[in-house]
Scaffold this motif. Structure first.
Motif, short mmCIF file in Angstrom:
data_model
loop_
_atom_site.label_atom_id
_atom_site.label_comp_id
_atom_site.label_asym_id
_atom_site.label_seq_id
_atom_site.Cartn_x
_atom_site.Cartn_y
_atom_site.Cartn_z
N TRP A 120 17.52 -5.01 -43.04
CA TRP A 120 17.55 -4.00 -43.67
C TRP A 120 19.39 -4.23 -44.47
O TRP A 120 19.41 -2.98 -46.19
N GLN A 121 20.07 -5.28 -44.92
CA GLN A 121 20.61 -5.17 -45.35
C GLN A 121 20.09 -6.41 -47.22
O GLN A 121 20.16 -5.40 -48.33
N ILE A 122 19.27 -7.43 -46.76
CA ILE A 122 18.27 -6.53 -47.82
C ILE A 122 17.86 -6.15 -48.53
O ILE A 122 18.19 -6.04 -50.12
N ARG A 123 17.14 -5.71 -47.81
CA ARG A 123 16.36 -3.75 -49.02
C ARG A 123 17.74 -2.64 -49.12
O ARG A 123 17.26 -2.65 -50.25
N ALA A 124 18.31 -2.97 -48.37
CA ALA A 124 19.31 -1.79 -49.33
C ALA A 124 19.52 -2.03 -49.89
O ALA A 124 20.51 -1.14 -51.02
N HIS A 125 20.05 -3.37 -50.79
CA HIS A 125 20.92 -4.02 -51.26
C HIS A 125 19.90 -4.43 -52.78
O HIS A 125 20.45 -4.59 -53.92
N GLU A 126 18.67 -4.78 -52.14
CA GLU A 126 17.87 -4.98 -53.76
C GLU A 126 16.70 -3.45 -54.29
O GLU A 126 16.24 -3.58 -55.02
N HIS A 127 16.69 -3.08 -52.90
CA HIS A 127 15.94 -1.05 -53.42
C HIS A 127 16.14 -0.31 -52.93
O HIS A 127 15.32 0.37 -53.26
N GLU A 133 26.30 -0.18 -57.23
CA GLU A 133 26.64 -0.66 -55.06
C GLU A 133 26.06 -1.36 -55.16
O GLU A 133 26.38 -1.60 -53.84
N ARG A 134 24.76 -2.66 -55.75
CA ARG A 134 24.55 -2.99 -54.72
C ARG A 134 25.46 -4.65 -55.07
O ARG A 134 25.81 -4.92 -56.53
N ASP A 135 25.78 -5.47 -54.15
CA ASP A 135 26.56 -7.11 -54.28
C ASP A 135 25.44 -7.91 -53.86
O ASP A 135 24.59 -7.95 -52.20
N PRO A 136 24.75 -7.96 -54.81
CA PRO A 136 24.47 -9.74 -54.93
C PRO A 136 24.69 -11.35 -54.34
O PRO A 136 23.73 -11.40 -53.08
#
Length: 232
Positions: A120-127, A133-136
């Protein structure tokens, strides 16, 4: 108290798909489905918040034989409940204390917490989150965690046996199978052992029914009304 009726509030390829899969396993098509337009932010409406203050799917509506209506909000709880409520489906070890029951519950919750949280952290910050607000760094951290910590644990199990808890398909596979499918969509779980596992579980008729709406899923949510309301 016997169950009179079941209804699932659902969105394609979301966490509700694991509950939908389980419902098809235990009752076939004998339940209702209401699609919730998550990208349209319907889950933040007053009507839906009365069902689920966590503004998410799944919601499982259970009508008991005495007419009482109850709502379940947690997908892993739904899957575990349905397995025990329909024992003839033989999708869970007996609720009695046993090594098999302990292992089954461990894997069911491993899929719904450790695996899910990371994905979920991956999805939230990618899409899902707006670009600002995204954090690579968050994405890199959780991708590394998934590939170096989670995948080896699962792969070791699936090298020893065809399903996550051994030789038999269980409700835990509805959770883990859905999260592996999710992971593969993000370029994770690409090893042959996961391909073999997904080939096996996807042959189940209930899997096909649960994911028959997969093409309706849209990966990028940032241009949808959800993006302005999203709180995690």
């Amino acid at each position: 108290m016997p169950i009179q009726h079941l209804k699932l509030y659902h969105y394609p390829a979301s966490r509700s798909a694991r509950t939908k899969w389980m419902l098809h396993e235990v009752v076939g098509d004998a339940f209702d489905v209401e699609k919730v337009d998550l990208y349209g932010a319907v889950q933040y409406s007053p009507e839906f918040l009365r069902l689920n203050p966590n503004h998410s799917v799944p919601v499982l509506e259970i009508t008991w034989d005495d007419g009482t209506v109850q709502y379940m909000l947690e997908s892993a709880a739904m899957v575990a409940f349905l397995a025990d409520a329909f024992p003839d489906a033989d999708l869970a070890p007996s609720p009695d204390a046993s090594p098999e029951r302990a292992d089954y519950l461990q894997m069911l919750h491993f899929g719904s917490t450790w695996m899910d949280m990371t994905l979920w952290q991956i999805r939230a910050h990618e899409h899902v989150l707006p670009e600002a607000e995204r954090d690579p760094r968050m994405v890199a951290r959780y991708r590394k965690k998934f590939s170096e910590e989670i995948e080896p644990q699962l792969a070791a199990r699936l090298e020893r046996a065809p399903f996550v808890c051994g030789q038999k398909f269980t409700a835990a596979d509805c959770i883990v199978g859905q999260t592996v499918l999710w992971a593969r969509g993000y370029g994770l779980c690409r090893a042959e052992v996961f391909k073999r596992y997904m080939s096996l579980v996807s042959k189940r008729p209930a899997f096909g029914a649960a994911f028959s709406d997969l093409r309706e899923f849209v990966l990028d949510a940032t241009q949808q009304p959800l993006s302005a309301r999203f709180t995690g």
